[in-house]
Design a protein around this motif. Sequence first.
Motif, short mmCIF file in Angstrom:
data_model
loop_
_atom_site.label_atom_id
_atom_site.label_comp_id
_atom_site.label_asym_id
_atom_site.label_seq_id
_atom_site.Cartn_x
_atom_site.Cartn_y
_atom_site.Cartn_z
N PRO A 94 0.83 -1.21 0.00
CA PRO A 94 0.00 0.00 0.00
C PRO A 94 0.87 1.27 0.00
CG PRO A 94 -0.72 -1.53 1.71
CD PRO A 94 0.55 -2.07 1.14
N PHE A 95 0.33 2.32 -0.61
CA PHE A 95 1.09 3.56 -0.77
C PHE A 95 1.56 4.12 0.56
CE2 PHE A 95 1.22 8.18 -0.80
CZ PHE A 95 2.21 8.39 -1.74
N LEU A 96 0.67 4.16 1.55
CA LEU A 96 1.04 4.76 2.84
C LEU A 96 2.20 4.02 3.49
CD1 LEU A 96 -2.41 5.65 4.41
CD2 LEU A 96 -0.63 7.21 3.64
N VAL A 97 2.22 2.72 3.38
CA VAL A 97 3.29 1.92 4.01
C VAL A 97 4.62 2.17 3.30
CG1 VAL A 97 4.08 -0.42 4.47
CG2 VAL A 97 1.69 0.17 4.81
N ILE A 98 4.63 2.00 1.98
CA ILE A 98 5.90 2.10 1.25
C ILE A 98 6.43 3.53 1.24
CG2 ILE A 98 4.87 2.38 -1.05
CD1 ILE A 98 8.00 0.35 -0.21
N SER A 99 5.55 4.53 1.15
CA SER A 99 6.04 5.91 1.15
C SER A 99 6.58 6.31 2.51
CB SER A 99 4.95 6.86 0.69
OG SER A 99 3.87 6.84 1.59
N THR A 100 5.94 5.86 3.58
CA THR A 100 6.44 6.18 4.92
C THR A 100 7.80 5.53 5.16
OG1 THR A 100 4.17 6.31 5.73
CG2 THR A 100 5.90 6.06 7.38
N ILE A 101 7.93 4.29 4.78
CA ILE A 101 9.21 3.59 4.97
C ILE A 101 10.30 4.23 4.12
CG2 ILE A 101 10.42 1.41 4.55
CD1 ILE A 101 7.79 -0.01 5.32
N THR A 102 9.99 4.56 2.87
CA THR A 102 10.99 5.16 1.98
C THR A 102 11.42 6.53 2.49
OG1 THR A 102 10.03 3.97 0.11
CG2 THR A 102 11.48 5.81 -0.39
N LEU A 103 10.47 7.35 2.90
CA LEU A 103 10.84 8.67 3.41
C LEU A 103 11.64 8.57 4.70
CD1 LEU A 103 7.58 10.66 2.67
CD2 LEU A 103 9.82 10.98 1.62
N PHE A 104 11.30 7.62 5.56
CA PHE A 104 12.09 7.43 6.77
C PHE A 104 13.52 7.00 6.43
CE2 PHE A 104 13.73 4.58 10.09
CZ PHE A 104 13.83 5.50 11.12
N LEU A 105 13.66 6.07 5.48
CA LEU A 105 15.01 5.64 5.08
C LEU A 105 15.80 6.79 4.47
CD1 LEU A 105 14.32 2.10 3.60
CD2 LEU A 105 15.41 2.69 5.77
#
Length: 140
Positions: A94-105
Amino acid sequence: MKDLRLWINATIFIIAVFLFWQTFQFNTAFQQEGVGPAFFPRVTLIVIMVLTVIETFLALRKAKEEGRQQVMSKRLFLFIVAIGAFVFLFQALPFLVISTITLFLMGVILRIKVLPSVLLSVILSVSVYYIFTEGFNIIL
């Protein structure tokens, strides 16, 4: 590193000039005068070309030390890997999961403190999701 910056700037400038030339091929309805569909792309491309020229002059003026180049190249590589992983996993998660993880990384790669990085990634992901789903009616 200076040579790489010059090559990237030259490539971006050439692509921007080509795309600017392509905007003259846009169709306008009923030959209307004034602002048409090509106005915003032209303004954006002009800004990109000006910023590329400024960046080129800055790259020519500023000499980088050798030690910092290696650190920046590692960060750049990790940044590109994070973006590539985001694109690869975009349909799988899902967009919210992958975007949050990517931005955190990306915050970790840029050495931002943990709490601001988490807050920024969550707030930005939720905001983008809300704007696209509610404002533009596009499902992410």
